[in-house]
Design a protein around this motif. Structure first.
Motif, PDB file in Angstrom:
ATOM      1  N   ASP A  81       0.846  -1.186   0.000  1.00  0.00           N
ATOM      2  CA  ASP A  81       0.000   0.000   0.000  1.00  0.00           C
ATOM      3  C   ASP A  81       0.888   1.244   0.000  1.00  0.00           C
ATOM      4  O   ASP A  81       1.114   1.845  -1.026  1.00  0.00           O
ATOM      5  CB  ASP A  81      -0.949  -0.005   1.187  1.00  0.00           C
ATOM      6  CG  ASP A  81      -2.034   1.054   1.078  1.00  0.00           C
ATOM      7  OD1 ASP A  81      -2.049   1.817   0.094  1.00  0.00           O
ATOM      8  OD2 ASP A  81      -2.886   1.131   1.987  1.00  0.00           O
ATOM      9  N   CYS A  82       1.467   1.571   1.157  1.00  0.00           N
ATOM     10  CA  CYS A  82       2.174   2.854   1.298  1.00  0.00           C
ATOM     11  C   CYS A  82       3.533   2.913   0.616  1.00  0.00           C
ATOM     12  O   CYS A  82       3.991   3.985   0.244  1.00  0.00           O
ATOM     13  CB  CYS A  82       2.347   3.182   2.778  1.00  0.00           C
ATOM     14  SG  CYS A  82       3.549   2.132   3.647  1.00  0.00           S
ATOM     15  N   ARG A  83       4.202   1.807   0.509  1.00  0.00           N
ATOM     16  CA  ARG A  83       5.576   1.732  -0.015  1.00  0.00           C
ATOM     17  C   ARG A  83       6.532   2.589   0.796  1.00  0.00           C
ATOM     18  O   ARG A  83       7.581   3.013   0.300  1.00  0.00           O
ATOM     19  CB  ARG A  83       5.639   2.129  -1.487  1.00  0.00           C
ATOM     20  CG  ARG A  83       4.745   1.293  -2.378  1.00  0.00           C
ATOM     21  CD  ARG A  83       4.845   1.694  -3.825  1.00  0.00           C
ATOM     22  NE  ARG A  83       5.989   1.098  -4.439  1.00  0.00           N
ATOM     23  CZ  ARG A  83       5.938   0.045  -5.262  1.00  0.00           C
ATOM     24  NH1 ARG A  83       4.794  -0.503  -5.561  1.00  0.00           N
ATOM     25  NH2 ARG A  83       7.037  -0.448  -5.769  1.00  0.00           N
ATOM     26  N   CYS A  87       2.512   0.967   6.561  1.00  0.00           N
ATOM     27  CA  CYS A  87       1.223   0.267   6.619  1.00  0.00           C
ATOM     28  C   CYS A  87       1.352  -1.215   6.990  1.00  0.00           C
ATOM     29  O   CYS A  87       0.436  -1.800   7.554  1.00  0.00           O
ATOM     30  CB  CYS A  87       0.477   0.401   5.296  1.00  0.00           C
ATOM     31  SG  CYS A  87       1.180  -0.574   3.944  1.00  0.00           S
ATOM     32  N   GLY A  88       2.430  -1.840   6.642  1.00  0.00           N
ATOM     33  CA  GLY A  88       2.626  -3.255   6.956  1.00  0.00           C
ATOM     34  C   GLY A  88       1.999  -4.215   5.963  1.00  0.00           C
ATOM     35  O   GLY A  88       2.074  -5.429   6.144  1.00  0.00           O
ATOM     36  N   CYS A  90       3.005  -5.128   3.169  1.00  0.00           N
ATOM     37  CA  CYS A  90       4.003  -5.904   2.436  1.00  0.00           C
ATOM     38  C   CYS A  90       4.825  -6.825   3.337  1.00  0.00           C
ATOM     39  O   CYS A  90       5.868  -7.319   2.909  1.00  0.00           O
ATOM     40  CB  CYS A  90       4.935  -4.959   1.689  1.00  0.00           C
ATOM     41  SG  CYS A  90       5.930  -3.949   2.800  1.00  0.00           S
ATOM     42  N   CYS A 120       8.700  -3.651   0.842  1.00  0.00           N
ATOM     43  CA  CYS A 120       8.831  -2.351   0.166  1.00  0.00           C
ATOM     44  C   CYS A 120      10.097  -1.619   0.584  1.00  0.00           C
ATOM     45  O   CYS A 120      10.498  -0.658  -0.078  1.00  0.00           O
ATOM     46  CB  CYS A 120       7.610  -1.476   0.418  1.00  0.00           C
ATOM     47  SG  CYS A 120       7.506  -0.788   2.091  1.00  0.00           S
TER      48      CYS A 120
HETATM   49  S1  FES Z   1       3.790  -1.209   1.522  1.00  0.00           S
HETATM   50 FE1  FES Z   1       3.352  -0.226   3.411  1.00  0.00          FE
HETATM   51  S2  FES Z   1       4.914  -0.973   4.724  1.00  0.00           S
HETATM   52 FE2  FES Z   1       5.430  -1.815   2.789  1.00  0.00          FE
END
Ligand code: FES
Length: 132
Positions: A81-83, A87-88, A90, A120
């Motif tokens: 999600d956030c890259r 967010c966790g 990945c 990520c």
């Molecule tokens: S995509 Fe959000 S922590 Fe890796």
């Protein structure tokens, strides 16, 4: 704090925001690669290889990319999600090897103890195997 006040888990919502800063880099090692529970902070090594265990794919030209970026290049679906390490989405199990991560805010202590990394953020430091 909300949990301590007795707010039911299903009523607690979390929203995170990311910035592109890269203030620090941390390392993670699969539990089997940790020595006496500590991560090896020895001299930097050139990145080795990346094997996606479940996808049965071995990548040797890593190009300094994150594990998520390499997975995307290889058509291996990993959630994200956030890259930005927040967010966790990945979270990925590090089976063996060592990685560096610029951010790891989404990891809990239990994640670190179990060799969970953020795809990520993770870049290979040696020959790495992930459960993906
Ligand atoms: S995509 Fe959000 S922590 Fe890796």
């Amino acid at each position: 704090m909300l949990r301590d006040l007795g707010v039911p888990e299903e009523q607690i919502k979390i929203e995170s925001f990311a910035s592109p800063s890269r203030a620090k880099t941390t390392e993670a090692a699969a539990p089997s690669d940790q020595r006496n529970g500590a991560v090896d902070h020895a001299a930097d090594k050139a990145a080795g290889s990346l094997r996606f265990a479940r996808s049965e794919r071995l990548i040797t030209d890593l190009g300094g990319k994150t594990i998520l970026e390499i997975a995307e290049q290889q058509g291996i679906p990993l959630p994200y999600d956030c890259r930005a390490g927040i967010c966790g989405q990945c979270k990925t199990k590090l089976v063996s090897g060592m990685v560096t991560m610029d951010a790891e805010d989404a990891l809990e202590p239990i994640d670190r103890a179990n060799g969970v990394i953020l795809a990520c953020q993770a870049r290979c430091r040696d020959d790495v195997v992930v459960d993906a």
